[in-house]
Write an enzyme that holds these catalytic residues in place. Sequence first.
Site, PDB file in Angstrom:
ATOM      1  N   THR A 125       5.403   0.334   6.508  1.00 54.63           N
ATOM      2  CA  THR A 125       6.105   0.597   7.110  1.00 54.63           C
ATOM      3  C   THR A 125       7.352   1.065   6.960  1.00 54.63           C
ATOM      4  O   THR A 125       6.520   2.491   6.398  1.00 54.63           O
ATOM      5  CB  THR A 125       7.593  -0.978   5.933  1.00 54.63           C
ATOM      6  OG1 THR A 125       8.717  -0.510   6.446  1.00 54.63           O
ATOM      7  CG2 THR A 125       6.894  -0.360   5.070  1.00 54.63           C
ATOM      8  N   ASP A 126       8.142   1.990   7.694  1.00 57.49           N
ATOM      9  CA  ASP A 126       8.527   3.238   7.545  1.00 57.49           C
ATOM     10  C   ASP A 126       9.390   3.607   6.168  1.00 57.49           C
ATOM     11  O   ASP A 126       9.631   4.389   5.476  1.00 57.49           O
ATOM     12  CB  ASP A 126      10.002   3.306   8.526  1.00 57.49           C
ATOM     13  CG  ASP A 126      10.716   2.473   8.668  1.00 57.49           C
ATOM     14  OD1 ASP A 126      10.756   1.770   7.900  1.00 57.49           O
ATOM     15  OD2 ASP A 126      11.755   2.419   9.961  1.00 57.49           O
ATOM     16  N   GLU A 127       9.774   2.048   5.467  1.00 60.76           N
ATOM     17  CA  GLU A 127       9.745   2.655   3.925  1.00 60.76           C
ATOM     18  C   GLU A 127       9.765   3.178   3.344  1.00 60.76           C
ATOM     19  O   GLU A 127      10.492   3.809   2.508  1.00 60.76           O
ATOM     20  CB  GLU A 127      10.563   1.280   3.345  1.00 60.76           C
ATOM     21  CG  GLU A 127      11.944   0.368   4.549  1.00 60.76           C
ATOM     22  CD  GLU A 127      12.457  -0.758   3.812  1.00 60.76           C
ATOM     23  OE1 GLU A 127      12.078  -0.922   2.760  1.00 60.76           O
ATOM     24  OE2 GLU A 127      13.086  -1.539   4.505  1.00 60.76           O
ATOM     25  N   TYR A 150       9.869  -2.669  -3.427  1.00 63.50           N
ATOM     26  CA  TYR A 150       9.745  -2.686  -2.280  1.00 63.50           C
ATOM     27  C   TYR A 150       8.616  -1.768  -2.209  1.00 63.50           C
ATOM     28  O   TYR A 150       6.938  -1.858  -1.168  1.00 63.50           O
ATOM     29  CB  TYR A 150       9.852  -3.899  -1.846  1.00 63.50           C
ATOM     30  CG  TYR A 150       9.758  -4.295   0.267  1.00 63.50           C
ATOM     31  CD1 TYR A 150       8.457  -4.260   0.722  1.00 63.50           C
ATOM     32  CD2 TYR A 150      10.170  -2.271   0.964  1.00 63.50           C
ATOM     33  CE1 TYR A 150       7.756  -5.048   1.683  1.00 63.50           C
ATOM     34  CE2 TYR A 150       9.712  -3.202   2.346  1.00 63.50           C
ATOM     35  CZ  TYR A 150       8.475  -3.907   2.838  1.00 63.50           C
ATOM     36  OH  TYR A 150       7.601  -4.414   3.928  1.00 63.50           O
ATOM     37  N   LYS A 154       4.613  -0.924  -1.021  1.00 58.47           N
ATOM     38  CA  LYS A 154       3.731  -0.792  -0.177  1.00 58.47           C
ATOM     39  C   LYS A 154       3.470   0.320   0.138  1.00 58.47           C
ATOM     40  O   LYS A 154       2.231   0.730   0.689  1.00 58.47           O
ATOM     41  CB  LYS A 154       4.702  -1.028   0.834  1.00 58.47           C
ATOM     42  CG  LYS A 154       5.595  -1.522   1.297  1.00 58.47           C
ATOM     43  CD  LYS A 154       4.250  -3.083   2.053  1.00 58.47           C
ATOM     44  CE  LYS A 154       3.886  -2.780   3.599  1.00 58.47           C
ATOM     45  NZ  LYS A 154       2.399  -3.952   3.600  1.00 58.47           N
TER      46      LYS A 154
HETATM   47  P1  NAD Z   1       7.143 -12.154   6.523  1.00 60.28           P
HETATM   48  O1  NAD Z   1       7.328 -11.884   4.667  1.00 60.28           O
HETATM   49  O2  NAD Z   1       7.434 -12.663   7.436  1.00 60.28           O
HETATM   50  O3  NAD Z   1       5.377 -12.694   6.183  1.00 60.28           O
HETATM   51  C1  NAD Z   1       4.264 -12.008   5.485  1.00 60.28           C
HETATM   52  C2  NAD Z   1       3.121 -13.390   5.236  1.00 60.28           C
HETATM   53  O4  NAD Z   1       2.227 -13.199   4.323  1.00 60.28           O
HETATM   54  C3  NAD Z   1       3.538 -14.651   4.610  1.00 60.28           C
HETATM   55  O5  NAD Z   1       2.992 -15.652   6.202  1.00 60.28           O
HETATM   56  C4  NAD Z   1       3.177 -14.692   3.507  1.00 60.28           C
HETATM   57  O6  NAD Z   1       3.050 -16.317   3.374  1.00 60.28           O
HETATM   58  C5  NAD Z   1       1.763 -14.188   3.760  1.00 60.28           C
HETATM   59  N1  NAD Z   1       1.379 -13.873   2.026  1.00 60.28           N
HETATM   60  C6  NAD Z   1       2.497 -13.362   1.488  1.00 60.28           C
HETATM   61  N2  NAD Z   1       1.901 -13.627  -0.022  1.00 60.28           N
HETATM   62  C7  NAD Z   1       0.772 -13.404   0.190  1.00 60.28           C
HETATM   63  C8  NAD Z   1      -1.049 -13.367  -0.748  1.00 60.28           C
HETATM   64  N3  NAD Z   1      -1.166 -13.284  -2.203  1.00 60.28           N
HETATM   65  N4  NAD Z   1      -1.844 -14.041   0.194  1.00 60.28           N
HETATM   66  C9  NAD Z   1      -1.684 -14.129   0.907  1.00 60.28           C
HETATM   67  N5  NAD Z   1      -0.563 -14.217   2.114  1.00 60.28           N
HETATM   68  C10 NAD Z   1       0.441 -14.268   1.767  1.00 60.28           C
HETATM   69  O7  NAD Z   1       6.675 -10.606   6.532  1.00 60.28           O
HETATM   70  P2  NAD Z   1       6.800  -9.772   8.388  1.00 60.28           P
HETATM   71  O8  NAD Z   1       7.894  -8.984   7.928  1.00 60.28           O
HETATM   72  O9  NAD Z   1       6.291 -10.805   8.817  1.00 60.28           O
HETATM   73  O10 NAD Z   1       5.960  -8.070   7.820  1.00 60.28           O
HETATM   74  C11 NAD Z   1       4.607  -8.694   8.079  1.00 60.28           C
HETATM   75  C12 NAD Z   1       4.006  -7.148   7.507  1.00 60.28           C
HETATM   76  O11 NAD Z   1       4.598  -6.445   8.633  1.00 60.28           O
HETATM   77  C13 NAD Z   1       3.963  -6.802   6.048  1.00 60.28           C
HETATM   78  O12 NAD Z   1       3.014  -5.865   5.604  1.00 60.28           O
HETATM   79  C14 NAD Z   1       5.392  -5.863   5.666  1.00 60.28           C
HETATM   80  O13 NAD Z   1       5.286  -5.145   4.706  1.00 60.28           O
HETATM   81  C15 NAD Z   1       5.616  -5.241   6.957  1.00 60.28           C
HETATM   82  N6  NAD Z   1       6.489  -4.672   8.204  1.00 60.28           N
HETATM   83  C16 NAD Z   1       7.761  -4.754   8.100  1.00 60.28           C
HETATM   84  C17 NAD Z   1       8.607  -5.023   8.800  1.00 60.28           C
HETATM   85  C18 NAD Z   1       9.622  -5.637   9.404  1.00 60.28           C
HETATM   86  O14 NAD Z   1      10.683  -5.377   9.631  1.00 60.28           O
HETATM   87  N7  NAD Z   1       9.443  -6.962   8.964  1.00 60.28           N
HETATM   88  C19 NAD Z   1       8.481  -3.781   9.327  1.00 60.28           C
HETATM   89  C20 NAD Z   1       7.285  -2.386   9.536  1.00 60.28           C
HETATM   90  C21 NAD Z   1       6.494  -3.234   8.543  1.00 60.28           C
HETATM   91  O1  TDX Z   2      22.803  -9.828   4.126  1.00 63.48           O
HETATM   92  C1  TDX Z   2      22.679  -8.628   4.636  1.00 63.48           C
HETATM   93  N1  TDX Z   2      23.202  -8.166   4.870  1.00 63.48           N
HETATM   94  C2  TDX Z   2      23.069  -6.370   4.912  1.00 63.48           C
HETATM   95  O2  TDX Z   2      24.084  -5.843   4.916  1.00 63.48           O
HETATM   96  C3  TDX Z   2      21.106  -8.545   4.869  1.00 63.48           C
HETATM   97  C4  TDX Z   2      19.709  -9.498   4.947  1.00 63.48           C
HETATM   98  C5  TDX Z   2      20.981  -6.906   4.827  1.00 63.48           C
HETATM   99  N2  TDX Z   2      21.900  -5.921   5.062  1.00 63.48           N
HETATM  100  C6  TDX Z   2      21.664  -4.696   5.450  1.00 63.48           C
HETATM  101  C7  TDX Z   2      20.526  -3.801   4.427  1.00 63.48           C
HETATM  102  C8  TDX Z   2      19.778  -3.084   5.574  1.00 63.48           C
HETATM  103  O3  TDX Z   2      20.502  -1.631   5.639  1.00 63.48           O
HETATM  104  O4  TDX Z   2      20.721  -4.657   6.785  1.00 63.48           O
HETATM  105  C9  TDX Z   2      19.878  -3.932   6.860  1.00 63.48           C
HETATM  106  C10 TDX Z   2      18.546  -4.642   7.207  1.00 63.48           C
HETATM  107  O5  TDX Z   2      18.297  -5.072   5.947  1.00 63.48           O
HETATM  108  P1  TDX Z   2      16.776  -6.273   6.538  1.00 63.48           P
HETATM  109  O6  TDX Z   2      16.831  -7.281   7.190  1.00 63.48           O
HETATM  110  O7  TDX Z   2      16.764  -6.497   4.533  1.00 63.48           O
HETATM  111  O8  TDX Z   2      15.890  -4.782   6.348  1.00 63.48           O
HETATM  112  P2  TDX Z   2      15.159  -3.799   5.643  1.00 63.48           P
HETATM  113  O9  TDX Z   2      15.632  -3.778   4.301  1.00 63.48           O
HETATM  114  O10 TDX Z   2      15.624  -2.596   5.968  1.00 63.48           O
HETATM  115  O11 TDX Z   2      13.274  -3.655   5.225  1.00 63.48           O
HETATM  116  C11 TDX Z   2      13.089  -4.749   6.808  1.00 63.48           C
HETATM  117  O12 TDX Z   2      12.708  -3.296   7.509  1.00 63.48           O
HETATM  118  C12 TDX Z   2      11.255  -2.675   7.224  1.00 63.48           C
HETATM  119  C13 TDX Z   2      11.911  -5.436   6.150  1.00 63.48           C
HETATM  120  O13 TDX Z   2      12.883  -6.870   5.457  1.00 63.48           O
HETATM  121  C14 TDX Z   2      11.078  -4.577   5.982  1.00 63.48           C
HETATM  122  O14 TDX Z   2       9.472  -5.773   5.776  1.00 63.48           O
HETATM  123  C15 TDX Z   2      10.142  -3.872   6.367  1.00 63.48           C
HETATM  124  O15 TDX Z   2       9.062  -2.467   5.949  1.00 63.48           O
END
Ligand code: NAD
Ligand code: TDX
Length: 339
Positions: A125-127, A150, A154
């Site tokens: 992730t960019d985070e 988090y 990562k």
């Molecule tokens: P998510 O939380 O929706 O899904 C995570 C999945 O991993 C779930 O199906 C969960 O059951 C599984 N999991 C968790 N712990 C586990 C374990 N111990 N063993 C096996 N499975 C397990 O997450 P997402 O949003 O789909 O993100 C997927 C990946 O992409 C993550 O690595 C996250 O850091 C990365 N990512 C997410 C975003 C975003 O915006 N959502 C952005 C950049 C990177």
């Molecule tokens: O209820 C809310 N109100 C609010 O203002 C929630 C849930 C979020 N927010 C804000 C926090 C952040 O500035 O919105 C923005 C986005 O929040 P999230 O959806 O929780 O995402 P973020 O914290 O940016 O992280 C996401 O992007 C990078 C994913 O959850 C991560 O897994 C990924 O790595």
Amino acid sequence: MTTLLVTGGAGFIGSNFIHLLRRERPEIRIVNVDVLTYAGNLENLKDVPLDDHYRFIRCDIADNQALKEAVDEKIDAVVHFAAESHVDRSIEDASAFLRTNVIGTQVMIDLARAWDVEKFVHVSTDEVYGSLGDEGLFTEETPISPNSPYSASKAASDLLVRAAVETHQFPGIITRCSNNYGPYQFPEKLIPLMISNATEDKPLPIYGDGMNVRDWIWVDDHCMGILLALEKGKPGHVYNLGGKSELTNMAVVKAILKSVDKPESLITFVTDRKGHDQRYAIDCSYAEKELGFDRSIDFEEGLKRTVDWYLENESWWQRIKTGAYLEYYDRHYGKDLSE
Ligand code: NAD
Ligand code: TDX
């Protein structure tokens, strides 16, 4: 036949990736390993049949022995999504983040080495880069500087992949992507939470002043970037992936309210997230040049498709809110998923 092991395939991005593979690379056999935490939902994959090309294994990636026993076949490559992914949960309790994101990644590296895989794509992730001010973009050279448990977990997992590349010539590739949105995103994250709350005329909680900026990418575009990294990426390299679509949270929420025809009076300001990163923005020119990475749609089109999907699939997110989705595994798969 190439066999690709996908971890976390029942989550948001992992399930979209499996759907994309079925469409774009139907010849690949997929082994999906997911322990099904609260974020894992097999309803996301209910139209993917269990057959020669798709197998599901319920297993914890941090349990080396169980996973070694469960995966009793030749694995050619790994795409590693499984993680605890919600920043707010990590602030409450970081323990599951350390177990899955850090230990789980090392277990996956160790097993992938034993399987002698050709490629291992670590989805990050960019985070991990921390937070930006008003100017600038994250490049692959930006120092790692995470601000939440988090993102720290990562970042640790990225460094473990890097260390395996240096120590063992491990074929690890790291992708770092910005905020995803689209179908099957768990309604604790900003966009699906706001769509579902607005639909039910519930308050839309905005942290702080709503001026934090995120760079939004349509989930399929991220998934395509991961596939490109798998097929064309060089071991040891990091590829930033982004949406080139920077928006304040307030702008996103107002756009959602407009598209579902609900009043802005639903917006409620709440206490800010602790350590809330101000701005993320990605320079993905390296992935564009090296992998041919691009985006297929802009935010306006992506948000329209996302809102339409959540409106058409209200039962999907209602079943999450009631907890009914948790029963899906026992009803449809039984207790033993090793076959
Ligand atoms: P998510 O939380 O929706 O899904 C995570 C999945 O991993 C779930 O199906 C969960 O059951 C599984 N999991 C968790 N712990 C586990 C374990 N111990 N063993 C096996 N499975 C397990 O997450 P997402 O949003 O789909 O993100 C997927 C990946 O992409 C993550 O690595 C996250 O850091 C990365 N990512 C997410 C975003 C975003 O915006 N959502 C952005 C950049 C990177
Ligand atoms: O209820 C809310 N109100 C609010 O203002 C929630 C849930 C979020 N927010 C804000 C926090 C952040 O500035 O919105 C923005 C986005 O929040 P999230 O959806 O929780 O995402 P973020 O914290 O940016 O992280 C996401 O992007 C990078 C994913 O959850 C991560 O897994 C990924 O790595």
